[in-house]
Design a protein around this motif. Structure first.
Motif, short mmCIF file in Angstrom:
data_model
loop_
_atom_site.label_atom_id
_atom_site.label_comp_id
_atom_site.label_asym_id
_atom_site.label_seq_id
_atom_site.Cartn_x
_atom_site.Cartn_y
_atom_site.Cartn_z
N MET A 119 0.82 -1.20 0.00
CA MET A 119 0.00 0.00 0.00
C MET A 119 0.87 1.26 0.00
O MET A 119 0.58 2.21 -0.74
N VAL A 120 1.90 1.26 0.80
CA VAL A 120 2.79 2.41 0.86
C VAL A 120 3.43 2.68 -0.51
O VAL A 120 3.53 3.81 -0.96
N HIS A 121 3.78 1.61 -1.19
CA HIS A 121 4.39 1.79 -2.51
C HIS A 121 3.36 2.33 -3.50
O HIS A 121 3.63 3.27 -4.25
N LEU A 123 0.69 4.04 -2.98
CA LEU A 123 0.12 5.36 -2.71
C LEU A 123 1.16 6.45 -2.55
O LEU A 123 0.85 7.63 -2.58
N PHE A 124 2.41 6.06 -2.37
CA PHE A 124 3.42 7.06 -2.04
C PHE A 124 4.68 6.89 -2.88
O PHE A 124 4.96 7.73 -3.75
N VAL A 125 5.37 5.82 -2.68
CA VAL A 125 6.66 5.62 -3.34
C VAL A 125 6.53 5.70 -4.86
O VAL A 125 7.22 6.47 -5.53
N VAL A 127 4.09 6.82 -6.64
CA VAL A 127 3.48 8.05 -7.12
C VAL A 127 4.55 9.12 -7.36
O VAL A 127 4.50 9.85 -8.35
N LEU A 128 5.52 9.17 -6.47
CA LEU A 128 6.53 10.21 -6.58
C LEU A 128 7.65 9.83 -7.56
O LEU A 128 8.18 10.69 -8.26
N LEU A 133 11.01 11.34 -4.82
CA LEU A 133 10.99 10.72 -3.50
C LEU A 133 12.22 11.12 -2.70
O LEU A 133 12.13 11.47 -1.52
N ALA B 10 13.77 3.21 -0.66
CA ALA B 10 12.44 3.79 -0.65
C ALA B 10 11.79 3.64 0.73
O ALA B 10 11.19 4.58 1.25
N MET B 13 13.17 6.01 3.17
CA MET B 13 12.65 7.36 2.95
C MET B 13 11.23 7.50 3.47
O MET B 13 10.86 8.53 4.01
N TRP B 14 10.47 6.44 3.30
CA TRP B 14 9.12 6.44 3.85
C TRP B 14 9.17 6.63 5.37
O TRP B 14 8.44 7.43 5.94
N VAL B 143 0.12 12.87 -4.35
CA VAL B 143 -0.25 11.75 -3.50
C VAL B 143 -1.75 11.82 -3.18
O VAL B 143 -2.45 10.81 -3.20
N ALA B 146 -3.64 10.52 -6.09
CA ALA B 146 -3.54 9.06 -6.14
C ALA B 146 -4.48 8.42 -5.13
O ALA B 146 -5.14 7.41 -5.41
N LEU B 147 -4.57 9.03 -3.95
CA LEU B 147 -5.46 8.53 -2.92
C LEU B 147 -6.91 8.56 -3.39
O LEU B 147 -7.66 7.60 -3.19
#
Lengths: 157, 157
Positions: A119-121, A123-125, A127-128, A133, B10, B13-14, B143, B146-147
């Motif tokens: 999910m983190v990838h 929605l976040f990783v 996407v950027l 990032l 990644a 960084m998260w 982000v 994307a959400l």
DNA sequence: GTGAACGGGTTGATACATCAACCTGAACAC
DNA sequence: GTGTTCAGGTTGATGTATCAACCCGTTCAC
């Protein structure tokens, strides 16, 4: 009445960040809750416990890793123990009991981590993308440093 | 046992982002609490109420602005009313009462907003500087988008 | 030894978040 | 009218966060 109309660029960008953080957080939390029946707090504690091969560590170590107050952790462990995710273990030194991951807790976290990471990838990783990032993370690191300096200044007063 | 050792760039960084968000949030909240005796929830509600010149608006409007559940808002208003920050007012339509900012609430928010803004600038806006801030905000906006898309996909299933 | 100080943990009280159940009055069907 | 539906609000129960108070072994001074 109305700072609103006079908000500068910077303040609008701040609000964008706040919105993003709020939505991202609640989305991840809801997913974790629905799919794995774990709260964010549960998740955090369980992850820390997996960092020991024995699936067991002193409470103080968990507290250090999570940076939680002892009280908060104690309450959380009580609830998690009631649900069978962890158990308290008397160690040699009777003052400082250990916490151990139960089989149930182990199963739960092993299901949750890959899903959460995915999910983190998504929605976040992803996407950027890599460069943005990196820039984002650097910005976060700088803000963190500023926070530390600010905290130091406060304490030395 | 040990996704930890194999964390990619990644993921680290998260984690940096998560750390930053956590610390920044708690710092701002503690400041607000200590200096102004307002919780983040109090602050949010009060800010929304100042967006009406009459210092008064239907509860539903506050709910829309904050994007809170009606139940959460109702509980919050109860607590704030007990502390004298707001008061519930029967409007024409007896079903949908209004909330009004009291003088005490008005004074509190007028003290809090400038302090809070200053803090946000010191810890965030000024740390990044104009260009990096813009890039950061753009990332947040992406982000967020994307959400939204993700949420839509979930609903249409 | 006796007891004061201390680090680490637990407990209780209060505020906040979320869910489900319920209330309430207007609007609509008939 | 009578009753159904419905949007908007409140209430209660449970889980979570934070603060203050307390407890309990060890250590250290004496």
């Amino acid at each position: 009445m109305g700072w609103e109309e006079e908000l500068g660029e910077a303040d609008r960008m701040w609000r964008t960040y706040i919105e993003m953080a709020k939505h991202l957080n609640s989305h991840l939390q809801q997913h974790l809750q629905r799919e794995c029946d774990l709260s964010a707090a549960d998740f955090e504690v369980l992850v820390r416990l997996t960092e020991s091969e024995r699936r067991e560590m002193p409470v103080a170590e968990v507290a250090a890793a999570t940076q939680w107050e002892k009280s908060r952790l104690s309450h959380q462990l009580t609830r998690m123990a009631q649900r069978g995710l962890v158990e308290r273990v008397d160690s040699n030194d009777r003052r400082y009991p250990d916490v151990r991951l139960t089989d149930k807790g182990y199963a739960a976290i092993n299901k949750a981590v890959p899903e959460h990471t995915e999910m983190v990838h998504a929605l976040f990783v992803d996407v950027l993308g890599p460069e943005r990032l990196a820039g984002f993370a650097q910005a976060c690191a700088d803000v963190l440093r500023a926070l530390d300096e600010h905290r130091e200044r406060d304490c030395s007063l």
